[in-house]
Design a protein around this motif. Structure first.
Motif, mmCIF file in Angstrom:
data_model
loop_
_atom_site.group_PDB
_atom_site.id
_atom_site.type_symbol
_atom_site.label_atom_id
_atom_site.label_comp_id
_atom_site.label_asym_id
_atom_site.label_seq_id
_atom_site.Cartn_x
_atom_site.Cartn_y
_atom_site.Cartn_z
ATOM 1 N N VAL A 198 0.832 -1.211 0.000
ATOM 2 C CA VAL A 198 0.000 0.000 0.000
ATOM 3 C C VAL A 198 0.862 1.254 0.000
ATOM 4 C CG1 VAL A 198 -1.683 1.334 1.326
ATOM 5 C CG2 VAL A 198 -1.965 -1.146 1.089
ATOM 6 N N ILE A 199 1.934 1.230 0.775
ATOM 7 C CA ILE A 199 2.769 2.437 0.898
ATOM 8 C C ILE A 199 3.940 2.454 -0.088
ATOM 9 C CG2 ILE A 199 2.171 2.670 3.334
ATOM 10 C CD1 ILE A 199 4.969 1.595 4.030
ATOM 11 N N GLU A 200 4.261 1.325 -0.672
ATOM 12 C CA GLU A 200 5.439 1.227 -1.542
ATOM 13 C C GLU A 200 5.458 2.238 -2.685
ATOM 14 O OE1 GLU A 200 8.021 -2.201 -3.930
ATOM 15 O OE2 GLU A 200 5.971 -2.621 -3.230
ATOM 16 N N PRO A 201 4.318 2.485 -3.373
ATOM 17 C CA PRO A 201 4.364 3.449 -4.490
ATOM 18 C C PRO A 201 4.766 4.860 -4.079
ATOM 19 C CG PRO A 201 2.362 2.129 -4.581
ATOM 20 C CD PRO A 201 2.991 1.870 -3.252
ATOM 21 N N TYR A 202 4.674 5.170 -2.786
ATOM 22 C CA TYR A 202 4.955 6.522 -2.320
ATOM 23 C C TYR A 202 6.335 6.640 -1.662
ATOM 24 C CZ TYR A 202 -0.031 6.785 -3.112
ATOM 25 O OH TYR A 202 -1.278 6.717 -3.707
ATOM 26 N N LEU A 203 7.085 5.537 -1.611
ATOM 27 C CA LEU A 203 8.416 5.558 -1.021
ATOM 28 C C LEU A 203 9.446 5.982 -2.060
ATOM 29 C CD1 LEU A 203 8.302 2.243 1.064
ATOM 30 C CD2 LEU A 203 7.865 4.578 1.852
ATOM 31 N N SER A 204 10.483 6.619 -1.610
ATOM 32 C CA SER A 204 11.536 7.065 -2.523
ATOM 33 C C SER A 204 12.369 5.876 -2.993
ATOM 34 C CB SER A 204 12.441 8.073 -1.813
ATOM 35 O OG SER A 204 13.176 7.430 -0.769
ATOM 36 N N ASN A 205 13.041 6.054 -4.102
ATOM 37 C CA ASN A 205 13.922 5.011 -4.623
ATOM 38 C C ASN A 205 15.041 4.686 -3.643
ATOM 39 O OD1 ASN A 205 12.498 4.704 -7.024
ATOM 40 N ND2 ASN A 205 13.657 6.323 -8.053
ATOM 41 N N LYS A 206 15.486 5.685 -2.889
ATOM 42 C CA LYS A 206 16.545 5.471 -1.900
ATOM 43 C C LYS A 206 16.085 4.479 -0.826
ATOM 44 C CE LYS A 206 19.488 7.969 1.382
ATOM 45 N NZ LYS A 206 19.819 9.299 1.971
ATOM 46 N N ARG A 209 15.705 0.944 -2.319
ATOM 47 C CA ARG A 209 16.999 0.271 -2.500
ATOM 48 C C ARG A 209 17.512 -0.299 -1.184
ATOM 49 N NH1 ARG A 209 18.073 4.588 -6.149
ATOM 50 N NH2 ARG A 209 19.116 5.749 -4.474
ATOM 51 N N LYS A 210 17.280 0.409 -0.090
ATOM 52 C CA LYS A 210 17.708 -0.094 1.219
ATOM 53 C C LYS A 210 16.890 -1.298 1.660
ATOM 54 C CE LYS A 210 19.570 4.236 3.076
ATOM 55 N NZ LYS A 210 19.456 5.257 4.149
ATOM 56 N N ALA A 212 15.324 -3.478 -0.397
ATOM 57 C CA ALA A 212 15.416 -4.587 -1.352
ATOM 58 C C ALA A 212 16.193 -5.802 -0.838
ATOM 59 C CB ALA A 212 16.000 -4.088 -2.675
ATOM 60 N N PRO A 213 17.378 -5.638 -0.194
ATOM 61 C CA PRO A 213 18.137 -6.827 0.234
ATOM 62 C C PRO A 213 17.432 -7.686 1.279
ATOM 63 C CG PRO A 213 19.546 -4.883 0.179
ATOM 64 C CD PRO A 213 18.136 -4.396 0.039
ATOM 65 N N ILE A 214 16.600 -7.049 2.123
ATOM 66 C CA ILE A 214 15.931 -7.808 3.180
ATOM 67 C C ILE A 214 14.527 -8.250 2.789
ATOM 68 C CG2 ILE A 214 17.236 -6.615 4.973
ATOM 69 C CD1 ILE A 214 14.626 -5.034 5.589
ATOM 70 N N ALA A 215 13.995 -7.701 1.703
ATOM 71 C CA ALA A 215 12.610 -7.983 1.312
ATOM 72 C C ALA A 215 12.303 -9.472 1.178
ATOM 73 C CB ALA A 215 12.277 -7.246 0.014
ATOM 74 N N PRO A 216 13.182 -10.301 0.553
ATOM 75 C CA PRO A 216 12.840 -11.722 0.386
ATOM 76 C C PRO A 216 12.730 -12.487 1.703
ATOM 77 C CG PRO A 216 14.590 -11.063 -1.129
ATOM 78 C CD PRO A 216 14.432 -9.960 -0.134
ATOM 79 N N TYR A 217 13.323 -11.937 2.783
ATOM 80 C CA TYR A 217 13.354 -12.662 4.055
ATOM 81 C C TYR A 217 12.485 -12.014 5.125
ATOM 82 C CZ TYR A 217 17.607 -13.800 1.501
ATOM 83 O OH TYR A 217 18.490 -14.137 0.511
ATOM 84 N N ALA A 218 11.874 -10.892 4.797
ATOM 85 C CA ALA A 218 11.161 -10.118 5.809
ATOM 86 C C ALA A 218 9.980 -10.882 6.400
ATOM 87 C CB ALA A 218 10.693 -8.791 5.212
ATOM 88 N N VAL A 219 9.195 -11.540 5.542
ATOM 89 C CA VAL A 219 8.023 -12.268 6.028
ATOM 90 C C VAL A 219 8.453 -13.450 6.891
ATOM 91 C CG1 VAL A 219 6.019 -13.631 5.342
ATOM 92 C CG2 VAL A 219 6.590 -11.547 4.093
ATOM 93 N N LEU A 220 9.496 -14.161 6.456
ATOM 94 C CA LEU A 220 10.006 -15.279 7.252
ATOM 95 C C LEU A 220 10.458 -14.792 8.624
ATOM 96 C CD1 LEU A 220 10.859 -18.235 7.534
ATOM 97 C CD2 LEU A 220 13.044 -17.624 6.450
#
Length: 265
Positions: A198-206, A209-210, A212-220
């Motif tokens: 919901v909030i992702e479209p309003y977040l900055s690219n910076k 990018r920060k 992105a590295p943890i996104a695949p493991y965040a739910v786990l």
């Protein structure tokens, strides 16, 4: 000449793929209805039919959750969801059947948590705006909220004073509890969950990018944290607060869970 452009062919394919509901979804709805009737009439084993009612009803809600993502994406400009069969309400058509259906059902069996499933694949390049992107993500949790509200209204209107069909209403209360846990959990702003979408479209690219590295493991990581007693207590305190707000007695949901897990004795 129009045929050469491929447009009528695409339209026919899209129309065929958009037919719903699928026979499998209809079967799940019928299983929910028949097992609910058995609980209502006292036919057979209350535990077995409570299990069937909640399990089938939960998978129905998962299908509706994923369908909501797809139909909002379709309205927002992504016609590919129709071609992929997401508008058929067929659980076998979703991108991650294991994450969308099997794992959430397993979590219900083991711990009574409404695990949100993996969302359908949406080609966000075709969505018309940031708002459309947000609404696609928001549609799933809102479906769980609506599902919970409908069940709670039924409980408040008929179940609260019905001492004859306690097993049926207990199963309804537990199914409501699962919808609330799914809505609360999936609304958290954690990468991989709809709350973050919901909030992702309003977040900055910076920021993205920060993250992105943890996104695949965040739910786990989130589910590991839920096994830590203080975190677990805090989460279920919130869930029970919402359940109380809906007027669903906690003891009735607990009884429904015990019926659902009938094999434990």
């Amino acid at each position: 000449m129009t045929e050469a452009t491929g447009e009528p062919v695409r339209q026919r394919r899209e129309s065929t793929a958009s037919r719903w509901p699928s026979p499998l979804f209809v079967g799940l709805v019928l299983t929910t209805v028949v097992s609910g009737w058995a609980l209502w009439t006292g036919y057979g084993s209350a535990g077995l039919f409570a299990f069937l009612f909640v399990a089938a009803g939960w998978v129905v809600s998962l299908c509706l959750h994923e369908f909501a993502h797809a139909v909002v994406a379709y309205q927002g400009g992504d016609r590919s969801v129709a071609e992929r069969g997401y508008l058929t309400l067929d659980p076998l058509k979703y991108t991650h059947f294991v994450y969308s259906i099997l794992l959430p059902l397993l979590f219900v069996l083991l711990g009574g948590i409404g695990l949100p499933g993996g969302a359908v694949f949406v080609d966000r390049r075709y969505l018309r705006s940031r708002l459309a992107n947000s609404l696609v993500s928001l549609a799933g949790p809102l479906t769980n909220v609506v599902f919970a509200a409908v069940l709670a209204i039924a409980l408040a209107g008929w179940g609260s004073s019905d001492a004859v069909h306690v097993e049926f209403w207990a199963a309804v209360a537990f199914l409501t509890f699962l919808q609330v846990t799914a809505a609360v959990l999936n609304s958290l702003p954690v990468p991989g969950l709809d709350g973050f979408g919901v909030i992702e479209p309003y977040l900055s690219n910076k920021i993205l990018r920060k993250v992105a590295p943890i996104a695949p493991y965040a739910v786990l990581l989130l589910f590991v944290l839920l096994f830590i007693p203080p975190v677990n207590r805090a989460f279920f305190t919130i869930v029970l607060w919402f359940l109380e707000l809906l007027g669903v007695p906690g003891w009735l949901a607990d009884y429904g869970q015990s019926l659902f897990r009938f094999w434990l004795g």
